[in-house]
Design an enzyme around this catalytic site. Structure first.
Site, PDB file in Angstrom:
ATOM      1  N   HIS A 125       0.837  -1.204   0.000  1.00 27.91           N
ATOM      2  CA  HIS A 125       0.000   0.000   0.000  1.00 27.91           C
ATOM      3  C   HIS A 125       0.868   1.248   0.000  1.00 27.91           C
ATOM      4  O   HIS A 125       1.557   1.522   0.968  1.00 27.91           O
ATOM      5  CB  HIS A 125      -0.908  -0.012   1.237  1.00 27.91           C
ATOM      6  CG  HIS A 125      -2.164   0.794   1.092  1.00 27.91           C
ATOM      7  ND1 HIS A 125      -2.172   2.088   0.613  1.00 27.91           N
ATOM      8  CD2 HIS A 125      -3.457   0.486   1.360  1.00 27.91           C
ATOM      9  CE1 HIS A 125      -3.418   2.526   0.601  1.00 27.91           C
ATOM     10  NE2 HIS A 125      -4.225   1.583   1.043  1.00 27.91           N
ATOM     11  N   GLU A 153     -12.484  -0.562   2.217  1.00 29.05           N
ATOM     12  CA  GLU A 153     -11.678   0.642   2.476  1.00 29.05           C
ATOM     13  C   GLU A 153     -12.561   1.810   2.900  1.00 29.05           C
ATOM     14  O   GLU A 153     -12.239   2.969   2.627  1.00 29.05           O
ATOM     15  CB  GLU A 153     -10.806   1.020   1.262  1.00 29.05           C
ATOM     16  CG  GLU A 153      -9.556   1.811   1.652  1.00 29.05           C
ATOM     17  CD  GLU A 153      -8.644   2.165   0.478  1.00 29.05           C
ATOM     18  OE1 GLU A 153      -9.093   2.122  -0.665  1.00 29.05           O
ATOM     19  OE2 GLU A 153      -7.460   2.450   0.742  1.00 29.05           O
TER      20      GLU A 153
HETATM   21 ZN    ZN Z   1      -6.082   1.645   1.801  1.00 31.55          ZN
END
Ligand code: ZN
Length: 342
Positions: free
Chosen positions: A176, A282
């Site tokens: 990420h 998310e």
């Molecule tokens: Zn994320």
């Protein structure tokens, strides 16, 4: 049980980000950072009860694997010490959320990365996150420079100290990136999806899975461009005489479902084996609006999975079983934290 494997603390009390700004300014001025701000349990409770917990309840999910705000990691700011202090503050805050809401949130740590600084620097924070906080994974930024890609690729032994720790603790890493400081990229529009695609491609062209046969990575945001271009990656693996792509990566690489429309989810589920897909939304994250075509939030990804032509067993894998398998410490942590909640 419905486990969302990808959520960030995007609603943290204002003084947390406020301190971050002061810390960066102090670093620029060559001064020590001010003391960390005070945040009460009630303040933290309020940000979660009216935020992520409320959305969990509205959408019928149970547990979020929760990490610090990804765009806020900002590994390109300051230096290694700035990153260490910020990662420490962010992870401690996630631990407080998980302590206050033990049934609904389990922690994942951000790392104190800095461009050009060896990832060995992250080891003590990983140990603290797992040993003291009971976290079940880490977010690994393949580009701490924020869009300039100055560090070696994930295939390089440069990263092996982190991989060794992941295997030792039985924790996966979500690949990420953080915010982009390169104006060519939009943080959540292109840099995130690039980061996912680049991370996958670096790992498939590596001996990481030969050197660490049990290591696990989650490629978020539905895998970036990967599922859509699966044929290209298969062909590239074949041309490079790496063998079948499925044999090459699917014991070690998993994809989340942060794809914000039904056709994208259908493609993901058609291309990637169901055993390699983990439910995620998310929320509350990059895309917060309501899709006028459906009347529902774009990031209400459970609705898309519900509509897929998959068996109940397969959906249970996506919603729960795969997360328990990929996050090796998850089931034990769920039990521990639930016991604490009673
Ligand atoms: Zn994320």
């Amino acid at each position: 049980m419905i486990i969302d494997c990808h959520g960030h603390y995007t609603t943290a009390p204002r003084q947390h980000e406020g301190w971050r700004n002061e810390q960066i300014e102090a670093h620029k001025a060559g001064k020590p950072p001010p003391p960390r701000p005070r945040m009460t349990d009630d303040e933290i409770r309020e940000t979660i009860a009216g935020g992520q917990l409320k959305v969990q309840r509205e959408r019928g999910t149970d547990l979020t694997i929760f990490s610090p705000r990804a765009a806020g990691m900002g590994h390109h700011f300051g230096d290694a010490r700035t990153s260490e202090a910020w990662a420490s503050a962010c992870n401690e805050l996630i631990h407080r959320v998980c302590t206050l809401f033990p049934k609904n949130f389990i922690g994942v740590g951000m790392l104190p990365q800095s461009a050009g600084v060896s990832p060995k620097n992250c080891i003590s924070e990983i140990d603290r996150c797992v040993g003291e906080y009971g976290f079940v994974g880490i977010n690994l930024n393949p580009d701490p420079s924020g869009g300039h890609w100055q560090d070696p690729p994930l295939s390089d032994r440069y990263w092996y100290p982190v991989y060794e720790k992941m295997v030792e603790h039985d924790i996966p890493a979500m690949i990420h990136v953080s915010a982009a400081c390169n104006p060519a990229y939009h943080t959540t529009g292109s840099h995130y999806l690039n980061g996912d695609t680049v991370g996958f491609n670096q790992l498939m062209n590596s001996s990481v899975f030969k050197d660490f046969p049990t290591i696990k990575f989650i490629i978020p945001h539905g895998g970036g461009a990967v599922p859509y271009h699966w044929g290209r990656f298969r062909g590239l693996a074949q041309d490079a005489k790496l063998g079948l792509l499925t044999d090459l990566v699917l014991n070690n690489i998993f994809f989340d479902t942060c794809v914000y429309h039904l056709p994208g989810q259908q493609l993901l589920a058609k291309v990637i084996p169901v055993d390699n897909i983990l439910f995620a939304s998310e929320m509350i994250g990059a895309v917060r609006g309501i899709d006028p075509e459906t009347g529902h939030h774009y990031d209400d990804t459970k609705r898309y999975i519900d509509q897929l032509a998959l068996s109940t067993e397969d959906k249970a894998k996506i919603f729960e079983g795969n997360a328990r398998r990929v996050y090796g410490r998850l089931s034990v942590t769920i039990e521990k934290q639930s016991a604490r909640a009673v």
